[in-house]
Write an enzyme that holds these catalytic residues in place. Structure first.
Site, short mmCIF file in Angstrom:
data_model
loop_
_atom_site.label_atom_id
_atom_site.label_comp_id
_atom_site.label_asym_id
_atom_site.label_seq_id
_atom_site.Cartn_x
_atom_site.Cartn_y
_atom_site.Cartn_z
N GLU A 190 -4.28 -5.76 -4.90
CA GLU A 190 -2.98 -6.19 -5.42
C GLU A 190 -3.20 -6.79 -6.81
OE1 GLU A 190 -0.97 -8.76 -2.63
OE2 GLU A 190 -1.35 -7.35 -1.01
N ARG B 84 0.49 -14.25 1.44
CA ARG B 84 -0.13 -14.17 2.76
C ARG B 84 -1.53 -14.81 2.75
NH1 ARG B 84 1.15 -7.92 4.22
NH2 ARG B 84 0.91 -7.73 1.96
N ALA C 209 -17.05 -18.84 -8.07
CA ALA C 209 -16.82 -19.91 -7.10
C ALA C 209 -15.38 -20.38 -7.18
CB ALA C 209 -17.78 -21.07 -7.38
N VAL D 211 0.83 -1.21 0.00
CA VAL D 211 0.00 0.00 0.00
C VAL D 211 0.87 1.26 0.00
CG1 VAL D 211 -1.62 1.34 1.42
CG2 VAL D 211 -2.02 -1.08 1.00
N LYS E 122 14.88 -3.28 2.27
CA LYS E 122 13.84 -2.85 1.33
C LYS E 122 14.16 -1.46 0.77
CE LYS E 122 9.45 -4.11 2.13
NZ LYS E 122 8.08 -4.17 2.65
N GLY F 13 -8.53 -15.81 0.43
CA GLY F 13 -7.33 -15.73 1.27
C GLY F 13 -6.75 -14.34 1.08
N CYS G 172 -5.62 -9.40 3.24
CA CYS G 172 -6.63 -8.52 3.85
C CYS G 172 -7.87 -9.24 4.37
CB CYS G 172 -7.05 -7.44 2.86
SG CYS G 172 -5.73 -6.26 2.55
N1 LIG Z 1 -2.11 -5.22 0.54
C1 LIG Z 1 -3.29 -4.76 0.15
O1 LIG Z 1 -3.81 -5.12 -0.89
C2 LIG Z 1 -4.04 -3.77 1.01
C3 LIG Z 1 -5.15 -3.10 0.47
C4 LIG Z 1 -5.81 -2.17 1.26
C5 LIG Z 1 -5.41 -1.94 2.56
N2 LIG Z 1 -4.34 -2.62 3.08
C6 LIG Z 1 -3.92 -2.33 4.45
O2 LIG Z 1 -2.78 -1.48 4.38
C7 LIG Z 1 -1.87 -1.78 5.46
C8 LIG Z 1 -0.52 -2.13 4.91
O3 LIG Z 1 -0.62 -3.31 4.16
P1 LIG Z 1 0.55 -3.82 3.19
O4 LIG Z 1 0.02 -5.01 2.48
O5 LIG Z 1 1.08 -2.67 2.42
O6 LIG Z 1 1.62 -4.27 4.30
P2 LIG Z 1 3.16 -4.68 4.11
O7 LIG Z 1 3.45 -5.67 5.15
O8 LIG Z 1 3.39 -5.03 2.64
O9 LIG Z 1 3.96 -3.34 4.39
C9 LIG Z 1 4.06 -2.75 5.65
C10 LIG Z 1 5.44 -2.07 5.72
O10 LIG Z 1 5.49 -1.24 6.88
C11 LIG Z 1 6.82 -1.28 7.38
N3 LIG Z 1 6.81 -0.79 8.76
C12 LIG Z 1 6.30 -1.37 9.88
N4 LIG Z 1 6.46 -0.55 10.94
C13 LIG Z 1 7.08 0.57 10.51
C14 LIG Z 1 7.49 1.78 11.11
N5 LIG Z 1 7.28 2.01 12.42
N6 LIG Z 1 8.09 2.70 10.35
C15 LIG Z 1 8.30 2.49 9.05
N7 LIG Z 1 7.91 1.37 8.39
C16 LIG Z 1 7.31 0.42 9.12
C17 LIG Z 1 7.21 -2.74 7.20
O11 LIG Z 1 8.62 -2.90 7.23
C18 LIG Z 1 6.60 -3.05 5.83
O12 LIG Z 1 7.51 -2.82 4.79
C19 LIG Z 1 -2.55 -2.89 6.26
O13 LIG Z 1 -3.29 -2.33 7.30
C20 LIG Z 1 -3.48 -3.53 5.25
O14 LIG Z 1 -4.58 -4.16 5.86
C21 LIG Z 1 -3.65 -3.52 2.32
#
Ligand SMILES: NC(=O)c1ccc[n+]([C@@H]2O[C@H](COP(=O)([O-])OP(=O)(O)OC[C@H]3O[C@@H](n4cnc5c(N)ncnc54)[C@H](O)[C@@H]3O)[C@@H](O)[C@H]2O)c1
Length: 438
Positions: free
Chosen positions: A155, A331, A255, A11, A35, A260, A263
């Protein structure tokens, strides 16, 4: 606008790159030094179509950069987005807000001048209130408004979704925050993307309610598929027949093996917990999560049913491991419990995924990983299609048959026409369509 994006995952990276592309100056921050180093060297840490090009273009235009140190970008920012992970808390399924609060507290130490702090992470109702309290506790003189701006990107289509959203939801009661966020999203507003201002708690709930509804739709059609199999109906036509009703809509009625991903499962578990805490239990969602959990092992039993119920001495090829196509995200992929269940039933499992192999190796044991779909089919007694990657839609069936020990396909995504595959001499089973031996 100057934007600091805290958390550079799926995100954060996509949002940061898109905001830069809108013309804002964005710094993406992450604690993960490897990263950030990769991104500084032009390497993408995730697979997402078009992302490398977008990042490269905006880095070159000096609107996007990457760092592990949030002090400067936060001090300079008009808007600080928090996009860190909110995984399930171990043990009880609540959202683990540790990363969110840690990020907010660090931000609190460095804000300078009026700053809007926005949660883009999916967070339970009331998290914005707690972030506000923590920021004030750490930096009482800070001039901060805390807003909620849930993210709805998918994604695999993340850039398209971010730039052409069905809607933008902004939860804040603060007029100045409204002004800043209107400016941040102005390019989309000009494209007529509906922007919805609402209370902060309402915005937080909208995100969960949206995911809960979509997961329910998937689970509904999956149960309908099971019934269709028993009664000799075709769930694809049932889905079309109901989906043409505008009140229902055709999307999310495919279906399959159960939902999974990063999210739906965790968000629904968190929503159920929130609802229990507020004494407004969500019984439908409790059923959805249970039905979906049980479905994964049922898919392995579907495979075993071709061989009298057990897979001892059988080799099963699994095609597609990521939780959906066009991502490398493993995930909570349905492939993980399906493979374990196949192994429990006695099978030796070979597997192939177009981009998720490295990630799969980290979460799957005892699997022989293959170089392509045909290699995966070699000596297999059945091939199971778990994720509907484009390249699996037009496999050379003759070639598959020539390398398999037994020509059997279990298509958990209904990507083939049963008659066509059966005419080629395969045993073919799918989801929610009349069962028939070759
Ligand atoms: N992946 C999706 O499709 C999606 C869609 C909508 C919403 N979300 C939500 O968005 C949020 C993030 O999801 P994601 O899939 O991008 O997660 P992710 O695990 O891919 O990325 C999270 C990142 O945050 C970093 N991080 C953690 N703590 C930190 C800090 N204190 N300072 C700086 N960086 C830090 C981690 O190292 C990691 O790189 C979640 O709450 C998720 O539910 C995800």
């Amino acid at each position: 606008m100057r934007i600091a994006m805290i958390g550079t995952g799926y995100v954060g990276l996509v949002s940061g790159a898109c905001f830069a592309d809108f013309g804002h100056v964005v710094t993406c921050v992450d604690k993960d030094a490897a990263k950030i180093q990769a991104l500084q060297g032009g390497q993408m840490p995730i697979f997402e179509p078009e992302l490398d090009r977008l990042v490269d273009a905006n880095v070159r235009s000096s609107r996007l950069d990457f760092t592990t140190d949030l002090s400067r970008p936060v001090a300079e920012a008009d808007a600080v987005f928090i996009a860190v992970g909110t995984p399930s808390r171990r043990g009880d399924g609540h959202a683990d807000l540790g990363y969110v609060y840690a990020a907010a507290e660090e931000v609190a130490r460095h804000v300078n001048g009026f700053t809007v702090v926005i949660t883009k992470s999916t967070v339970p109702v009331g998290t914005g209130d707690e972030i506000e309290r923590r920021i004030k506790r750490i930096n009482a003189s800070s001039d901060v408004a805390v807003a909620s701006n849930p993210e709805f990107l998918r994604e695999g289509a993340a850039i398209q979704d971010f730039k052409h959203p069905d809607r933008i939801v902004i939860g804040t009661e603060d007029e100045r925050a409204r002004g800043v966020l209107s400016e941040v999203y102005r390019p989309l507003y000009l494209n007529r993307a509906p922007i919805m201002f609402t209370g902060r708690r309402t915005a937080e709930l909208i995100k969960y309610a949206g995911n809960a509804f979509l997961a329910t739709k998937i689970t509904f059609i999956n149960e309908m598929a099971d019934l269709a199999e028993r009664v000799g109906a075709d769930v694809q036509e049932v889905a079309r027949g109901i989906g043409l009703d505008n009140r229902i809509g055709a999307k999310f009625l495919n279906a399959g093996p159960g939902f999974g991903g990063s999210c739906f499962p965790k968000d629904i578990r968190a929503l159920i917990k929130t609802a229990q805490d507020f004494e407004a239990p969500l019984r439908i969602m409790e059923s959805v999560i249970n039905v979906n959990e049980n479905r994964k092992r049922a898919m392995a039993r579907k495979v075993a049913s071709l061989f009298g119920g057990n897979l001892r001495g059988k080799t099963i090829g699994v095609l597609g491991l990521t939780f959906k196509p066009n991502t490398d995200d493993m995930r909570e992929s349905p492939a993980i419990p399906i493979v374990v269940a196949l192994q429990d039933l006695g099978a030796a499992v070979r597997a192939y995924d177009p981009v998720g192999m490295d990630q799969a190796r980290e979460v799957m044991d005892g699997v022989e990983f293959c170089v392509d779909a045909y290699h995966c089919a070699e000596e297999a007694d059945a091939l199971v299609i778990v994720t509907e990657w484009e390249q699996f839609r037009a496999l050379d069936l003759n070639r598959l048959k020539s390398v398999m020990a037994c020509p059997a396909i279990v298509d958990l995504r209904n990507i083939y026409e049963p008659d066509v595959v059966r005419q080629q001499g395969f045993i073919y089973e799918s989801v929610g369509r009349p069962m028939k031996a070759a």
